[in-house]
Design an enzyme around this catalytic site. Sequence first.
Site, PDB file in Angstrom:
ATOM      1  N   SER A  66       9.846   3.237  20.910  1.00  0.00           N
ATOM      2  CA  SER A  66       9.953   3.685  19.515  1.00  0.00           C
ATOM      3  C   SER A  66      11.353   3.396  18.987  1.00  0.00           C
ATOM      4  O   SER A  66      12.081   2.569  19.553  1.00  0.00           O
ATOM      5  CB  SER A  66       9.616   5.175  19.419  1.00  0.00           C
ATOM      6  OG  SER A  66       9.478   5.550  18.069  1.00  0.00           O
ATOM      7  N   ASN A  67      11.746   4.039  17.905  1.00  0.00           N
ATOM      8  CA  ASN A  67      13.098   3.865  17.351  1.00  0.00           C
ATOM      9  C   ASN A  67      13.575   5.206  16.797  1.00  0.00           C
ATOM     10  O   ASN A  67      12.885   6.215  16.930  1.00  0.00           O
ATOM     11  CB  ASN A  67      13.088   2.774  16.271  1.00  0.00           C
ATOM     12  CG  ASN A  67      12.090   3.100  15.184  1.00  0.00           C
ATOM     13  OD1 ASN A  67      12.204   4.105  14.509  1.00  0.00           O
ATOM     14  ND2 ASN A  67      11.064   2.261  15.050  1.00  0.00           N
TER      15      ASN A  67
END
Length: 405
Positions: free
Chosen positions: A210-211
Amino acid sequence: MTIPLFKNKRILLGVTGSIAAYKAADLASKLTQAGAEVDVILTDSAERFVTPLTFQSVTGRPVHRDLWGSDAHVVHVGLSHGAQLFAIAPATANTLAKMAHGLADNLLTVSALAAPCPLLIAPAMDGGMFDHPATQANLKTLQARGAIIVGPAEGRMASGLSGKGRMVEPAELLGHIRLLLARGGPFTGRKIVVTAGGTQEAIDPVRFISNHSSGKQGFALAQAALDRGAQVTLIAGPNTLPVPAGASVVNVRSAAEMAEAVLAACADADVLIMAAAVADFRPETQAGQKIKRGGLEGYSLPLAKTVDILMAVAEQKERTGKPAVVAGFAAETQNVIDNAREKVIKKKLSLIVANDVSAKDSGFFVDTNRVTIVDAGGGAATLPLMSKAEVAEAVCERVERLLAG
Ligand code: PMT
């Protein structure tokens, strides 16, 4: 923080005799901080819980208490006619009953009768009183006349019992007040799709790629569109933010889920604002069981590209003509404007908002942002450091101009 929607708005806040009256002081303070002029009317019973001085202190304006004590000759008419909204929070069963039957025996109920503006009611009472057929009938009567009833919420009440009867929290009430004030705004009748947050691409049932996107910028955009009267669909990756009142939220996890939700919502939308940080790649396959530490020798994680949602929207738009306006965001760490210019053309956008995600006070997670808005012709406007709410206002202003042609 001031909110443009509240500029030059006068709000009447009626407070009745419930223990939740103390929360009305917070609501009055929030409305005042947002930029509204707040005129408070207290009933005698409300004054047993809170003092006029409390409200005078948070609003900076005189508080109205009884019908005949003021200098103004017809104070109730003056109060209610100049207001854009009358909110009664908390509203007791007694005041609801009076209003449902048109009784007018104190300044609050007289003003409610005289008020031509929208009426928002936030009931607060014991669960049994709320469930009583008399209260339910009174609420139905008021609703049928156009009053907006917000709550009550469930939870623990002053009696120590749990049930439905708590006044909705001031922050949530503020959202409902925004919705009412936004009626007739420049986006009225417009369907706007906003994406927010990051996507999660599963490696196995417990891990993902993810980020750092928190969803703050996207949620601020949804709120700014709602403040202009739009019908907003907010498609959001996993987040912990409160949903803006009035937005219909579609929660998604992966880029594929977001793509499906965006394409469906865009079929009849006027605007798409794509603030989500969609993963560009995902694990090629997802392990069915948790990958064991011991099995990592020689393990590699092949990656595959995710769908480019904006490109898919551009393809769909060629067939449907919708959405008329598509705004992207660009997360950049260098050559911000040049990269944004490339993306605005490649993704066939109406505009792109480039943010420098390498600065500490800009981009992911923080409450502020530094953006340059690049239009389809390559023209660029760099804005100073702003809150994400201010960036959202600036973006919506441009979208408004594009919609107006
Ligand atoms: O959520 P916050 O913590 O508030 O942070 C806000 C933000 C930094 C995430 C936001 O302001 C932002 O920049 N969002 C876009 C991030 C991004 O994915 O930028 P990009 O340059 O990689 O992508 C360009 C555009 O293509 C974006 O509109 C993106 O949504 C879109 N995209 C990207 C990948 C993909 N597979 N499909 C897409 O449609």
